[in-house]
Design an enzyme around this catalytic site. Structure first.
Site, mmCIF file in Angstrom:
data_model
loop_
_atom_site.group_PDB
_atom_site.id
_atom_site.type_symbol
_atom_site.label_atom_id
_atom_site.label_comp_id
_atom_site.label_asym_id
_atom_site.label_seq_id
_atom_site.Cartn_x
_atom_site.Cartn_y
_atom_site.Cartn_z
ATOM 1 N N LYS A 1 4.366 -21.443 21.765
ATOM 2 C CA LYS A 1 5.372 -20.377 21.689
ATOM 3 C C LYS A 1 5.959 -20.182 23.073
ATOM 4 C CE LYS A 1 3.845 -18.048 17.600
ATOM 5 N NZ LYS A 1 4.880 -18.433 16.644
ATOM 6 N N GLU B 1 8.415 -23.793 19.940
ATOM 7 C CA GLU B 1 9.150 -22.578 19.565
ATOM 8 C C GLU B 1 9.587 -21.862 20.825
ATOM 9 O OE1 GLU B 1 7.676 -20.512 15.881
ATOM 10 O OE2 GLU B 1 5.798 -21.184 16.740
ATOM 11 N N LYS C 1 10.091 -28.417 3.978
ATOM 12 C CA LYS C 1 11.277 -28.640 4.807
ATOM 13 C C LYS C 1 11.964 -29.942 4.377
ATOM 14 C CE LYS C 1 9.761 -26.153 8.932
ATOM 15 N NZ LYS C 1 10.751 -25.116 9.210
ATOM 16 N N LYS D 1 -0.950 -19.775 4.434
ATOM 17 C CA LYS D 1 -1.838 -20.300 5.451
ATOM 18 C C LYS D 1 -1.957 -19.281 6.579
ATOM 19 C CE LYS D 1 -0.054 -20.916 8.829
ATOM 20 N NZ LYS D 1 0.823 -20.235 9.807
ATOM 21 N N HIS E 1 0.305 -26.861 9.751
ATOM 22 C CA HIS E 1 1.584 -27.575 9.845
ATOM 23 C C HIS E 1 1.449 -28.931 10.550
ATOM 24 C CE1 HIS E 1 3.073 -23.839 8.465
ATOM 25 N NE2 HIS E 1 3.320 -23.267 9.621
ATOM 26 N N ASP F 1 -3.011 -21.111 13.756
ATOM 27 C CA ASP F 1 -1.714 -20.736 13.192
ATOM 28 C C ASP F 1 -0.851 -21.966 12.886
ATOM 29 O OD1 ASP F 1 0.320 -18.796 12.489
ATOM 30 O OD2 ASP F 1 1.335 -19.313 14.367
ATOM 31 N N HIS G 1 4.553 -24.094 4.547
ATOM 32 C CA HIS G 1 5.995 -24.209 4.319
ATOM 33 C C HIS G 1 6.595 -25.442 4.990
ATOM 34 C CE1 HIS G 1 6.417 -22.173 8.244
ATOM 35 N NE2 HIS G 1 7.645 -22.623 8.269
ATOM 36 N N ARG H 1 0.813 -1.213 0.000
ATOM 37 C CA ARG H 1 0.000 0.000 0.000
ATOM 38 C C ARG H 1 0.850 1.269 0.000
ATOM 39 N NH1 ARG H 1 -4.365 0.200 4.744
ATOM 40 N NH2 ARG H 1 -5.341 2.102 3.970
HETATM 41 C C1 BG6 Z 1 4.384 -20.005 10.714
HETATM 42 C C2 BG6 Z 1 3.586 -19.489 11.878
HETATM 43 O O1 BG6 Z 1 3.539 -20.606 9.768
HETATM 44 O O2 BG6 Z 1 5.327 -20.961 11.177
HETATM 45 C C3 BG6 Z 1 4.507 -18.881 12.926
HETATM 46 O O3 BG6 Z 1 2.656 -18.517 11.421
HETATM 47 C C4 BG6 Z 1 5.580 -19.872 13.320
HETATM 48 O O4 BG6 Z 1 3.773 -18.464 14.055
HETATM 49 C C5 BG6 Z 1 6.275 -20.439 12.088
HETATM 50 O O5 BG6 Z 1 6.509 -19.209 14.138
HETATM 51 C C6 BG6 Z 1 7.230 -21.561 12.456
HETATM 52 O O6 BG6 Z 1 7.967 -21.915 11.318
HETATM 53 P P1 BG6 Z 1 9.411 -22.578 11.439
HETATM 54 O O7 BG6 Z 1 9.767 -22.901 10.036
HETATM 55 O O8 BG6 Z 1 10.297 -21.535 12.066
HETATM 56 O O9 BG6 Z 1 9.234 -23.765 12.302
#
Ligand code: BG6
Length: 474
Positions: free
Chosen positions: A341, A218, A184, A150, A242, A237, A180, A51
């Site tokens: 987290k 995390e 991996k 996502k 994932h 999330d 993603h 934007r």
């Molecule tokens: C993302 C989440 O999809 O994946 C984040 O939105 C998270 O909250 C992240 O921290 C973790 O990814 P990775 O590859 O660091 O394990």
């Protein structure tokens, strides 16, 4: 050992949300790495879209900072960075209005014969308005592909609405829903482990496996994504995408081929076989938590509410679920899903625990006979360990000991482990959808998640349990 680089054809990557966290942390560094590896043709370029109005060269400054922050110094030299910056352009576009779209169309005009990837690194609420405008401004032709991040939607109904809106402009074979985790390296290796070895398949079922744990821990907190995170929480999330994708890869039947159709057919079957979690059994099968002040590896850290400057919030930063799969292969085997987290350390792994031996022939002085475990470590220290019982070496009678057959990929192959986004962005250019989620997959995942969200929204539902930052959760 060197990695194999297969060049891709020329493309233009249009990143919506180009000034945001994902673009800076992941997308620009990923494309940079592939450029350095020699995989991109000279003419491949990137158009950043957001934007904000920017003066000539301002986006290059932002991109340079992103590379400095997110690519290790040993992997970037000044000349490669300068060369990469010449690939970039920027167009200010109002995603919810009409401004900038004509300029974007003009910027894309010279590239009509190239694969054009529209990467929507934005919140899900913008997927539909952006796609509608891409269609209306004539940008969604046969060479155009759309990538959405996502989570797609925030429940089943909104995911169906988003998918329908995307689908009105882009057919399914040009729609890439990214998760993603599927890019991996070790997740890919799970496929190799299961389907390129005859050893495991006869044991890969309820007769031989006691339980499966899938953990994504995390140590970081919400990291400047407060606005998004507080409306999402760990279930939306991480689990909806994932963790359920990892569960699918562990539990699915061998596909006939490793192509997009066959793989995704098998994953959908797993999602549709998940035992429903209902309001009646949620309290028994699901735990949610929220971190309070505590300590991370780098020192004291505030709690979730203080970090986000909120008076109150019931958003979960931790969730653990006992899931089950109702089919012949897995009936009765618990799949424990766990993510959070601000936990004590960053570690993602899948642990398959086999059934214990039927009868121990050893005297109690030998010690316990632990069950075998296969540990697939996604990060850090990617690798696979198979834990076995052996006799403790040397004299002293029969004493048992558990040791791993250890395969650490980093040490074994000495390669830089490419980030998942490097593989996935180029898969879009190649037109390979195997590592992306199909519409019915995303919706099947929400169909299982929705009742948990509903159970939590009930006034009598237990609130998230507090846990101190830097611990293993509630
Ligand atoms: C993302 C989440 O999809 O994946 C984040 O939105 C998270 O909250 C992240 O921290 C973790 O990814 P990775 O590859 O660091 O394990």
């Amino acid at each position: 050992m060197t990695s194999r680089v297969i060049p891709v054809s020329s493309f233009v990557l249009v990143v919506f949300g180009a000034t945001g966290d994902l673009a800076r942390r992941k997308l620009l560094p990923a494309v940079f790495q592939r450029a350095v590896a020699g995989q991109l043709p000279d003419e491949a370029n990137i158009i950043g879209v957001a934007r904000t109005q920017m003066a000539e060269g301002e986006f290059q400054i932002l991109a340079r900072q992103a590379l400095e922050e997110h690519v290790p110094p040993s992997e970037r030299d000044a000349a490669s960075v300068e060369r990469f910056l010449t690939r970039l352009r920027y167009v200010a576009v109002e995603a919810l209005g009409e401004d900038g779209w004509h300029e974007l169309a003009l910027a894309l005009e010279p590239f009509q014969d190239r694969v054009t990837v529209f990467y929507l690194a934005t919140g899900p609420a913008l997927f539909s308005p952006i796609c509608e405008r891409l269609g209306r401004f004539g940008l969604a032709g046969a060479n155009a592909r759309v990538v959405v991040e996502k989570p797609v939607g925030r429940d089943l109904a909104s995911a169906q609405a988003a998918n329908a809106a995307i689908g009105r402009v882009f057919p399914e074979e040009r729609t890439y829903r990214i998760d993603h985790y599927l890019g991996k390296e070790t997740v890919q290796n799970l496929m190799a482990l299961r389907f390129a070895n005859g050893l495991f398949e006869p044991l890969w079922n309820a007769a031989h496996i006691d339980h499966v744990q899938i953990s994504v821990a995390e140590s970081l907190g919400v990291e400047g994504r407060a606005g998004y995170y507080d409306t999402a929480g760990a279930l939306r999330d991480m689990v909806q995408n994932h963790l359920l994708q990892l569960l699918c890869l562990v539990a699915m039947e061998p596909p006939a081929r490793l192509d997009a159709g066959a793989m995704r057919d098998e994953k959908v079957k797993v999602l549709c076989s998940l035992e429903p979690i209902t309001a009646a059994n949620a309290a028994h099968n699901v735990v949610r938590g929220q971190y309070r002040a505590g300590a991370s590896v780098s020192g004291p850290v505030p709690g979730y509410l203080e970090e986000l400057e909120l008076d109150e919030s019931t958003t979960e930063t931790f969730v653990a679920i006992k899931a089950g799969i109702k089919n012949w292969r897995w009936a009765g085997v618990p799949f424990y899903l766990r993510t959070g987290k601000r936990l004590s350390t960053r570690v993602s792994e899948i642990v398959i625990t086999f059934r214990p031996v039927a009868h121990s022939v050893f005297a109690s002085s030998a010690g316990p006979v632990a069950a075998n475990q296969l540990v697939i470590r996604l990060q850090p220290d990617e690798g696979v360990q198979l834990w076995l019982m052996i006799k403790d070496p040397g004299p002293g009678g029969m004493r048992l000991r558990q040791v791993p057959l250890d395969m650490s990929f980093a040490t074994a192959f000495g390669l830089r482990n490419p980030d998942a986004y490097e593989r996935l962005v180029l898969d879009v250019v190649r037109g390979s959808q195997t590592l992306f989620m199909r519409r019915d997959e995303v919706e099947a995942a929400w169909r299982w998640i929705d009742p948990i969200l509903e159970a939590w929204s009930h006034p009598a539902a237990e609130l998230p349990l507090p846990y101190a930052a830097g611990t293993w959760g509630p």
